[in-house]
Design an enzyme around this catalytic site. Sequence first.
Site, PDB file in Angstrom:
ATOM      1  N   ASP A 253      22.447  -8.653 -30.419  1.00 49.17           N
ATOM      2  CA  ASP A 253      23.506  -7.796 -30.172  1.00 49.17           C
ATOM      3  C   ASP A 253      24.844  -8.349 -29.797  1.00 49.17           C
ATOM      4  OD1 ASP A 253      24.532  -5.417 -29.917  1.00 49.17           O
ATOM      5  OD2 ASP A 253      22.910  -4.372 -28.910  1.00 49.17           O
TER       6      ASP A 253
HETATM    7  C1  BGC Z   1      25.499  -2.224 -29.838  1.00 44.52           C
HETATM    8  C2  BGC Z   1      24.989  -2.327 -31.404  1.00 44.52           C
HETATM    9  C3  BGC Z   1      26.176  -2.531 -32.255  1.00 44.52           C
HETATM   10  C4  BGC Z   1      26.966  -3.504 -31.639  1.00 44.52           C
HETATM   11  C5  BGC Z   1      28.191  -3.919 -32.854  1.00 44.52           C
HETATM   12  C6  BGC Z   1      26.645  -3.207 -29.660  1.00 44.52           C
HETATM   13  O1  BGC Z   1      27.401  -2.879 -28.472  1.00 44.52           O
HETATM   14  O2  BGC Z   1      24.544  -2.137 -28.997  1.00 44.52           O
HETATM   15  O3  BGC Z   1      24.148  -1.296 -31.615  1.00 44.52           O
HETATM   16  O4  BGC Z   1      25.512  -2.580 -33.689  1.00 44.52           O
HETATM   17  O5  BGC Z   1      27.830  -3.343 -30.580  1.00 44.52           O
HETATM   18  O6  BGC Z   1      28.828  -2.942 -32.920  1.00 44.52           O
END
Ligand code: BGC
Length: 795
Positions: A253
Amino acid sequence: MKHLLFITLLIFTFSISKAQEHEIQNKVEELMSQLTLEEKVSLCSGRDDWSTMPIERLDIPWIWMADGPHGVRRAPATNKAGYGDQHPATCFPTASALSATWNTDLIYKVGQALGEECQALGVNILLGPGVNIKRSVLGGRNFEFFSEDPVLSGELGAAYINGVQSQGVGTSLKHYVANNVETMRMYMNSNVDTRTLHEIYLTPFEIAVKKSQPWTVMACYNRVQGEYGTQSSYLLTDILKNDWGYKGIVISDWFAVVDRVKALKSGMHIEMPHPGNVNNEYLLQAIKDGALDEAVLDEAVKEILTIVLKAKSLQKKDADLKEKEHHAFARQVEVEAITLLKNNNEVLPLDKKKYKKIAIIGEFAQAPRYQGNGSSEVKPTQLDNALEIIKKEYGKGVSISYAKGYDLKNDNDFSLIEESKKIAQEADVALVFAGLPLHYESEGIDRKHIDMPASHNKLIKEVSKVQKNTIAVLTNGSAVAMPWVNDVEAILETWLGGQAGAGAVADVLFGKVNPSGKLGETFPAKLEDTPAAFNFPGEQGDVLYGERIFVGYRYYDEKRIEPLFPFGFGLSYTQFEYSDMKVSSKQITDKDELEVKVTVKNTGAVAGKEIIQLYVSDTQSTLQRPEKELKKFTKVELNPGESKEITFVLNSRDFSYYDGKREMWIAESGSFTISAAASSRDIRQTQTITLNSEQQIPLMVDEYTFVKELWDNPQTRALIKEYIPKWIGNFVPEGKTLDEANIPGFFLEHPLIKYPYITNNEITKEQVEELIKRCQPLTYKPAYKQFEEKENVSF
Ligand code: BGC
């Protein structure tokens, strides 16, 4: 150049043939022999916000990732965050709504449409779906996740992935795993026991991985059992790769990586988003120091290159976004999601002959709330609103009045209620559009309560005082309390319905379509009733999963709590009758499959769709088990008077629990009840079967095994008799055998490690060790019953 040619050859094919796979593997091997150590390391992190690292020298391309899950949030460039300036794309209903459809075929088609849009926007990997369990009603991202149930979440997740990937676009199954709280999300430790982790939190990922092999899995921010999801070899290697056979790559993530070296060793491939200059140095140093084997890096790089080349080879040129088609499709999807929670006196569907004057109240009717806050926010290609659509498509022959009802900027401003009451009183029916404003549900922030704004609650209550036919039309991505539930005539849960949701709401209100959604999550009467009430969001970086396996309806069942609306509940404009439930056998072994059939008939006057839920209950069990668990479901369409026989197939996993000590699924012998249900509290038909398990389970005897366990078990009793101290003889009645002795409880209730002590060394430490060794190879068939048969509970 050679590489480009190879890519062109594969363009316009959506999936990779065996020959192409082979070709990619050869290309990967060729590249591996040409890459420098530094280049290999660089491939293990992103180039910028949304793309992977290219290596121009070797013609290694980069690929584009974009959020997900309910639309493509493609930034204008890969190095731009893309909040607000993203490219327009179809905003579908969010995951709570998708789960209310319980329709895997439909979700597959949603995936297909998303895949098509990715192709049109040059996106190679869509960051979704999110199959995290809605552990608490307060979870800030509940709108983005499917359900409180692992099977429903996993099946829908798999359908979504298969749909997207059928278009030659990859997905990212997220957030692996036990990512159920937003508070301190980058650090929180999900303190969850091993059994619960497997039965509840891992299961949706397992289903999705096994059924759809997502190209990527996104490792979570949080820690699980004390270790970060990005660096847990237990989660990433032992379970994901070895147990489930995962073939794709793991990405982090965004900014989730803590210890880069450990993460790579544990099975995490790409660190997102930016080039991890600092972390790349760590990797290089670790290899130079010998702390990281270069072979581990090579393995990761090979797997990364395989996905990158595959993604690039399947990328289409000049694909069409199909805005109009997808907008119409998004309306159809929402139509299946809308969940009718109450419909007194069949006030719905609205009969225009009866209701000539319709009052539409509430700003959401004009300015819809249609998606959640955070990284999933899509810029819609167009946006419908209910007021306009109702006027345009259903307004002929009726008069429509409108009042704003509340001020979205001030929850405690009640000044707009009077005007609303006035138009409601003058009308024949009042539709009150209310729910949760955008800032109530957001990534990064958990909810503090489950209330709608005071102004919305008061509005509904006041309007219902002057208008008997008041219908609450709710817009929210997660469960809300409804203090006015008894005051209104009907309640329509419309979720966060996406850009075309308003049309779907109108279609259901006016009966063009019959609502067929059912809740994928329990709506509690009050927050205190909820399973995680005492353990959410956690404190000092630790959240205790104290309710264990009793998540969602499993908890309400166990505690005999009446929720506001139960899991799996939803009404229709018609009725369905269940009959003739049959099982293929009343006696099965753990090797058998069991066929379960049930007939469902539409006994009402209009066509409709019914969601049939199949629950399994273990009536006697060694470990505590939920009252019942959802194992299968399906949705069928039936014309008035029509009936269909549905077939479900169950296997031993559907009867099993996860033994956290032995780390295995166990199907225990005994009797099981199988229920065909219209909701978790509306069981229509049942059958009981007996499972005779042939599974061999290790006894697992060690120094902490209790004497009682060995005495009670016929297999080990013979053995332990040899180690019974002489003084036990005093407890054997005359003329009786040792088996009939009344062995003192204090003796039985000790672990073996205490044996030398309680026998005054008559049985020595060495003898205990010998006993343990002799027990170790022993296995048993799981049929030992500790808990009493549960009384049958009917709700
Ligand atoms: C979120 C993810 C997301 C990623 C990219 C993160 O903060 O938890 O779900 O895909 O950001 O935006």
